[in-house]
Design a protein around this motif. Sequence first.
Motif, PDB file in Angstrom:
ATOM      1  N   PRO A 252       0.818  -1.222   0.000  1.00 36.22           N
ATOM      2  CA  PRO A 252       0.000   0.000   0.000  1.00 36.22           C
ATOM      3  C   PRO A 252       0.848   1.267   0.000  1.00 36.22           C
ATOM      4  O   PRO A 252       0.498   2.258  -0.665  1.00 36.22           O
ATOM      5  N   LEU A 253       1.947   1.249   0.727  1.00 32.20           N
ATOM      6  CA  LEU A 253       2.826   2.423   0.779  1.00 32.20           C
ATOM      7  C   LEU A 253       3.518   2.645  -0.552  1.00 32.20           C
ATOM      8  O   LEU A 253       3.707   3.790  -0.988  1.00 32.20           O
ATOM      9  N   LEU A 254       3.896   1.551  -1.219  1.00 29.77           N
ATOM     10  CA  LEU A 254       4.508   1.651  -2.545  1.00 29.77           C
ATOM     11  C   LEU A 254       3.515   2.238  -3.542  1.00 29.77           C
ATOM     12  O   LEU A 254       3.872   3.110  -4.346  1.00 29.77           O
ATOM     13  N   PHE A 255       2.256   1.784  -3.485  1.00 31.26           N
ATOM     14  CA  PHE A 255       1.232   2.323  -4.374  1.00 31.26           C
ATOM     15  C   PHE A 255       0.972   3.802  -4.077  1.00 31.26           C
ATOM     16  O   PHE A 255       0.798   4.612  -4.994  1.00 31.26           O
ATOM     17  N   ASN A 279       0.287   5.468  10.756  1.00 33.63           N
ATOM     18  CA  ASN A 279       0.343   4.346  11.691  1.00 33.63           C
ATOM     19  C   ASN A 279       0.778   3.075  10.980  1.00 33.63           C
ATOM     20  O   ASN A 279       1.592   2.301  11.497  1.00 33.63           O
ATOM     21  N   TRP A 280       0.236   2.868   9.777  1.00 29.84           N
ATOM     22  CA  TRP A 280       0.609   1.710   8.968  1.00 29.84           C
ATOM     23  C   TRP A 280       2.106   1.746   8.664  1.00 29.84           C
ATOM     24  O   TRP A 280       2.805   0.726   8.785  1.00 29.84           O
ATOM     25  N   SER A 282       4.464   3.171  10.312  1.00 27.91           N
ATOM     26  CA  SER A 282       5.226   2.900  11.529  1.00 27.91           C
ATOM     27  C   SER A 282       5.310   1.400  11.809  1.00 27.91           C
ATOM     28  O   SER A 282       6.379   0.878  12.165  1.00 27.91           O
ATOM     29  N   LEU A 283       4.193   0.700  11.634  1.00 22.82           N
ATOM     30  CA  LEU A 283       4.184  -0.741  11.866  1.00 22.82           C
ATOM     31  C   LEU A 283       5.034  -1.477  10.833  1.00 22.82           C
ATOM     32  O   LEU A 283       5.751  -2.425  11.172  1.00 22.82           O
ATOM     33  N   VAL A 284       4.957  -1.045   9.588  1.00 17.79           N
ATOM     34  CA  VAL A 284       5.750  -1.685   8.535  1.00 17.79           C
ATOM     35  C   VAL A 284       7.243  -1.536   8.819  1.00 17.79           C
ATOM     36  O   VAL A 284       8.024  -2.479   8.599  1.00 17.79           O
ATOM     37  N   LYS A 285       7.651  -0.379   9.310  1.00 22.19           N
ATOM     38  CA  LYS A 285       9.068  -0.181   9.660  1.00 22.19           C
ATOM     39  C   LYS A 285       9.510  -1.194  10.714  1.00 22.19           C
ATOM     40  O   LYS A 285      10.643  -1.686  10.701  1.00 22.19           O
ATOM     41  N   ARG A 286       8.580  -1.529  11.629  1.00 22.40           N
ATOM     42  CA  ARG A 286       8.916  -2.496  12.675  1.00 22.40           C
ATOM     43  C   ARG A 286       8.844  -3.937  12.165  1.00 22.40           C
ATOM     44  O   ARG A 286       9.380  -4.835  12.796  1.00 22.40           O
ATOM     45  N   VAL A 287       8.164  -4.140  11.038  1.00 19.33           N
ATOM     46  CA  VAL A 287       8.212  -5.454  10.378  1.00 19.33           C
ATOM     47  C   VAL A 287       9.551  -5.617   9.660  1.00 19.33           C
ATOM     48  O   VAL A 287      10.187  -6.676   9.726  1.00 19.33           O
ATOM     49  N   ILE A 288       9.992  -4.553   8.998  1.00 22.71           N
ATOM     50  CA  ILE A 288      11.200  -4.605   8.179  1.00 22.71           C
ATOM     51  C   ILE A 288      12.477  -4.547   9.017  1.00 22.71           C
ATOM     52  O   ILE A 288      13.424  -5.309   8.789  1.00 22.71           O
ATOM     53  N   LEU A 525      -2.660  -6.508  11.220  1.00 21.97           N
ATOM     54  CA  LEU A 525      -1.417  -5.776  11.438  1.00 21.97           C
ATOM     55  C   LEU A 525      -1.624  -4.681  12.469  1.00 21.97           C
ATOM     56  O   LEU A 525      -0.792  -4.479  13.355  1.00 21.97           O
ATOM     57  N   THR A 526      -2.735  -3.972  12.375  1.00 25.31           N
ATOM     58  CA  THR A 526      -3.009  -2.859  13.287  1.00 25.31           C
ATOM     59  C   THR A 526      -3.654  -3.306  14.590  1.00 25.31           C
ATOM     60  O   THR A 526      -3.809  -2.506  15.511  1.00 25.31           O
ATOM     61  N   ARG A 527      -4.032  -4.596  14.671  1.00 27.63           N
ATOM     62  CA  ARG A 527      -4.720  -5.093  15.864  1.00 27.63           C
ATOM     63  C   ARG A 527      -4.466  -6.594  16.001  1.00 27.63           C
ATOM     64  O   ARG A 527      -5.289  -7.414  15.654  1.00 27.63           O
ATOM     65  N   PRO A 528      -3.279  -6.977  16.515  1.00 27.39           N
ATOM     66  CA  PRO A 528      -2.945  -8.403  16.611  1.00 27.39           C
ATOM     67  C   PRO A 528      -3.867  -9.143  17.572  1.00 27.39           C
ATOM     68  O   PRO A 528      -4.398  -8.555  18.514  1.00 27.39           O
ATOM     69  N   ASN A 529      -4.041 -10.426  17.321  1.00 29.87           N
ATOM     70  CA  ASN A 529      -4.888 -11.215  18.215  1.00 29.87           C
ATOM     71  C   ASN A 529      -4.242 -11.322  19.600  1.00 29.87           C
ATOM     72  O   ASN A 529      -3.038 -11.581  19.718  1.00 29.87           O
TER      73      ASN A 529
END
Length: 544
Positions: A252-255, A279-280, A282-288, A525-529
């Motif tokens: 989504p960020l690339l698009f 917010n998305w 920020s989370l992606v940075k923590r995935v990468i 991603l924004t709300r883990p179980n």
Amino acid sequence: MTQNRQTKYIFVTGGVLSSLGKGIAAASIATLLKNSGLKVSILKADPYINVDPGTMSPLEHGEVFVTDDGAETDLDLGHYERFLDENLSQLNNFTTGRVYSSVIEKERRGDYLGKTIQVIPHIVNEIIDRIKKAGEGNDILIVEIGGTVGDIEGQPFLEAIRMMRVELGKYNCINIHLTLIPFIKAAGELKTKPTQHSVGELRRIGISPDMIICRSEMPLNRELKDKIATSCGVEKNCVIESFDSQSIYQIPLLFLKQDILTPISEFLNLGDLKVDMSNWDSLVKRVIAPTKEVKIAFVGKYVDLKESYKSLTEALIHAGANLDTRVDIKWCDSEKIDDQNVDEIFKDIDGILVAGGFGNRGVDGKIQAIKFARINKIPYLGICLGMQLCLIEFAKNVLNLEDANSVEFDVNTKNNIIYLIDEFIDNSGKKQIRTYQSPLGGTMRLGGYECKIKQNSLLFEIYNQKNIKERHRHRYEANPKYRSEFEKYGLIVSGESDGLIEAVELKDHPFFIGVQFHPEFTSRLTRPNPVILGFMKASLKNVR
């Protein structure tokens, strides 16, 4: 958009070959549109003739994703829910098999008044009706057509979207075509000819793409993108690249970086769209690039086909992102685990997860993994079969019931720790009797069910509420006959639903939980179980 305006449609087709990521592309566009304030939903239309993927082998199809209302659907529905952070339903996925079944049923009832039933108009109209039904109440419905342009079985679906565009007119439909730009190593070049042929095939049946998304191993240069635009008849700002990325959540960020919403807004007359993806991002940075790492043993029998566990691996990524932690998954083939090598396999592991599944293949290895986690105080999470096996392991090795088993594996077992019952509870809360004449589809407890959590339990601490709702996909249940013995020796029932055992946990253990439900189906991603997040937290504390 105002409520009285009709739903607008974005049709996503694929070319050259399958498995290019149409689902991720569709979900990414949906995420951007939702975050710009629009009400968005997605539909997957699958041309295969199976009624649903419920009876298909994981080797053929990968994971079966289960919706809250109990539909067994394509795994792309999982991506849709994880990206959109919304629950979808049986309306959001249908197959050729379901379409033909419906049309034939109507014909048998006499709904068509004796007319000859044909692909056009009857099958195509059924497809159109299902698409419109899924679109009701939404500003935008994104429709992904499964398979590849040129497939025989996909032709009625393509005809349906062609007819819808004619019917609904300008500003109400757009066609996005996702295609491969292969890199030919010998020539050292990215080639556009397959894309040109794919677009030509679309045009032959009356569909001209408004936008082309280019899947490739690497970014495309401006000259190549302009060549695609010219040869395929789209505007230059409508050639969007989607090159291989470290995470699907980057798409989504690339698009967005390529300003994909501007041409979409112009085509659909959506006005000036403002989107906030901070917010998305920020989370992606923590995935990468997270700052911590944890090693999880993932014990299953399909470890060579990881698509079979797609929702669960994604759920681990979600929890990791929210904990700024990289999840290093050690795939452990349960068929290769025994009492001779179990210590070596799990010697450097921070947490052990045993996934769900059907059949007795690899069960002994899973029980060895559970025993290791229990004895060595390694954080353990058992899901569905993983919960049932932790009960069997405990019965064998703590209660000393050597023949303890599940009737799934031994119908004559005297100590049926896991058994088959003929009474379930449907989604309305009413008792519903189901027979088990067939070992295949239609015999399972499916979809979301309420679970009451025992206070002062670890599970209650994790969810921080008395009542939760999670999704199920299983035939067998824990036998309550053994409950008192389990609890006497420290394995307590911490979750139940109308007398059915939903969750168990071990006292005097840092984290040992088994759940009958599938928590991965509700993780985002924004709300883990919560229970998967809790497992990850416990595993982090165990990092050596």
